[in-house]
Design an enzyme around this catalytic site. Structure first.
Site, PDB file in Angstrom:
ATOM      1  N   HIS A 243      57.365  58.028  84.050  1.00  0.00           N
ATOM      2  CA  HIS A 243      58.214  57.498  85.115  1.00  0.00           C
ATOM      3  C   HIS A 243      59.637  57.246  84.638  1.00  0.00           C
ATOM      4  O   HIS A 243      60.347  56.408  85.203  1.00  0.00           O
ATOM      5  CB  HIS A 243      57.609  56.208  85.681  1.00  0.00           C
ATOM      6  CG  HIS A 243      56.238  56.390  86.242  1.00  0.00           C
ATOM      7  ND1 HIS A 243      55.357  55.352  86.411  1.00  0.00           N
ATOM      8  CD2 HIS A 243      55.587  57.504  86.678  1.00  0.00           C
ATOM      9  CE1 HIS A 243      54.219  55.804  86.921  1.00  0.00           C
ATOM     10  NE2 HIS A 243      54.338  57.111  87.086  1.00  0.00           N
TER      11      HIS A 243
ATOM     12  N   GLU B 192      53.616  67.798  89.328  1.00  0.00           N
ATOM     13  CA  GLU B 192      54.136  67.492  87.995  1.00  0.00           C
ATOM     14  C   GLU B 192      53.784  68.651  87.070  1.00  0.00           C
ATOM     15  O   GLU B 192      52.640  69.093  87.028  1.00  0.00           O
ATOM     16  CB  GLU B 192      53.555  66.172  87.482  1.00  0.00           C
ATOM     17  CG  GLU B 192      53.884  65.002  88.404  1.00  0.00           C
ATOM     18  CD  GLU B 192      53.174  63.714  88.032  1.00  0.00           C
ATOM     19  OE1 GLU B 192      52.586  63.669  86.920  1.00  0.00           O
ATOM     20  OE2 GLU B 192      53.184  62.767  88.836  1.00  0.00           O
TER      21      GLU B 192
ATOM     22  N   GLU C 112      45.649  64.738  86.233  1.00  0.00           N
ATOM     23  CA  GLU C 112      46.987  64.726  85.635  1.00  0.00           C
ATOM     24  C   GLU C 112      46.951  64.198  84.197  1.00  0.00           C
ATOM     25  O   GLU C 112      47.439  63.104  83.903  1.00  0.00           O
ATOM     26  CB  GLU C 112      47.964  63.908  86.481  1.00  0.00           C
ATOM     27  CG  GLU C 112      47.500  62.517  86.868  1.00  0.00           C
ATOM     28  CD  GLU C 112      48.589  61.747  87.606  1.00  0.00           C
ATOM     29  OE1 GLU C 112      49.725  61.696  87.118  1.00  0.00           O
ATOM     30  OE2 GLU C 112      48.279  61.198  88.677  1.00  0.00           O
TER      31      GLU C 112
END
Length: 409
Positions: free
Chosen positions: A238, A268, A364
């Site tokens: 982040h 992503e 992820e």
């Protein structure tokens, strides 16, 4: 405009029915379904009404997505009514958007929010609230407003209810995944030596916002964003965008997040500019191996913790498990980095939730190699899967891995 002064010269609360109702994100039947499911939860917990204060539950049950700016907001759900409580600064927008009614509190006196609340929520025995969102100050004010009332935490049951998506929600999430892919393609097109991170991010965000506006002409355009990181900036998932300029051989992290009516989706990807150094390629291929394995594991009947434990073994075999940075995936729906997500549907060792058809979850995996080691950087891939009766449908189409994402200019 209906106004209540409650014995003052200026109103504590009022109603602003300005303009016409908008077309909601979902059908009236969908909001009726959600509200009916909530009332079943209320009955099971023996509560007479619910006061939601969180962004995600207010949005989920009413289609109103508030912007707090330090002011409280609420949604009252009773057996016979659904009413949002909004600030005067927002005018008639909350009424136009709410799948229910709306009352507006003013700034003329402190705590007018609670006076407006009292106008739509009479005293009762048991009130459902969200303990994970209710501050000590707000709780004290509620208990003073309704002496003797018992506050019951309704947040966990609502979270479990939100985990199973309807057909309309899944169709909506698929649009978000498609738009995230478009944002990723726009970012990839903007990547070149000497380009700053923020220019790549702007290119992706603009592409997504334009496509959201085209696809959802009755919607509100807010909160879509892109994180594009390079070099050492990839070490955190982040990390914010910077002005760092791209250099050949850079590890890159592309993260596109279209927000559509409070519904978050994501793309992503790990990429490299021009070439992949050998040490980096090794770690990238390990992470891709874990990603592929995770995609195969998502199916109904498997526990979240079991997915995490099996993927841990791949990292352990390659001696990189200590470099793992977070869980292997999480739920999708009404959530974003500003507000909560369904914490009971995360791919972590301590989550025993069993996957069911209608759940939407990501795979992820991410590892972060420190800057003092060859191959330094953060490696992350991210796909969204809809759990079906037979297995899972991957709704992310942007390719991943070294064979696709080395950008040569």
């Amino acid at each position: 405009m209906d106004i209540s002064t409650r014995g003052t010269d200026l109103p504590h609360w009022k109603q602003i029915r300005n303009g016409e109702r908008v077309r909601h994100t979902f059908s009236d039947a969908e909001f009726a379904r959600r509200q009916s499911a909530l009332r079943r939860i209320m009955a099971s917990l023996d509560v007479e009404a619910v006061l939601f204060t969180s962004i995600h539950n207010i949005n989920y049950y009413s289609d109103f997505l508030y912007c707090s700016f330090g002011r409280p907001y609420g949604l009252v759900v009773a057996p016979d009514r659904v009413v949002s409580i909004s600030a005067n600064i927002d005018g008639g927008q909350p009424w136009r958007r709410t799948a229910g009614d709306n009352v507006v509190y003013t700034d003329w006196q402190r705590d007018n929010f609670y006076r407006a609340l009292q106008s739509v929520l009479p005293a009762g025995r048991r009130l459902g609230v969200e303990f994970d969102h209710l501050t000590l100050d707000k709780r004290a004010k509620l208990e003073a407003l309704y002496p003797g009332i018992v506050l019951v935490d309704i947040a966990p049951a609502c979270m479990r209810s939100r985990m199973i998506k309807s057909a309309e929600e899944i169709a909506h999430i698929k649009q978000g995944a498609r738009i995230a892919d478009l944002g990723g393609a726009a970012c990839a097109a903007a990547i070149a030596e000497g380009v700053p991170e923020y220019e790549v991010a702007l290119h992706g965000t603009q592409a997504m916002v334009r496509e959201i506006g085209r696809t959802f002409p009755d919607g509100e355009l807010m909160d879509t964003w892109t994180w594009f990181q390079s070099g050492i900036n990839t070490d955190g998932a982040h990390n914010p965008v910077t002005a760092r300029r791209l250099v050949k051989g850079d590890i890159l992290s592309l993260n596109c997040f279209p927000m559509i009516a409070g519904y978050y989706t994501a793309l992503e990807r790990t990429l490299f500019l021009d070439h992949v150094p050998d040490a980096h390629r090794r770690y990238w291929e390990i992470n891709v191996e874990v990603h592929r394995a995770g995609l195969q594991l998502v199916r109904p009947g498997i526990r979240c913790c079991d997915i995490a434990l099996q993927l841990n073994e791949i990292y352990r075999r390659h001696d990189v498990l200590p470099f793992r940075t977070f869980g292997y995936g999480h739920s999708f729906g009404v959530l974003c980095h500003y507000f909560g997500r369904e914490a009971g549907l995360e791919l972590r060792e301590d989550i025993e939730t069993v996957l069911e058809p209608g759940m939407v979850i990501s795979i992820e995996p991410m590892i972060m190699i420190p800057n003092d080691r060859p191959g330094a950087g953060g490696y992350r891939e991210h796909d969204i899967l809809v759990v079906t009766e037979a297995g899972a449908e991957n709704i992310t189409k942007f390719p991943f891995g070294p064979e696709h994402n080395v950008i040569r200019r």
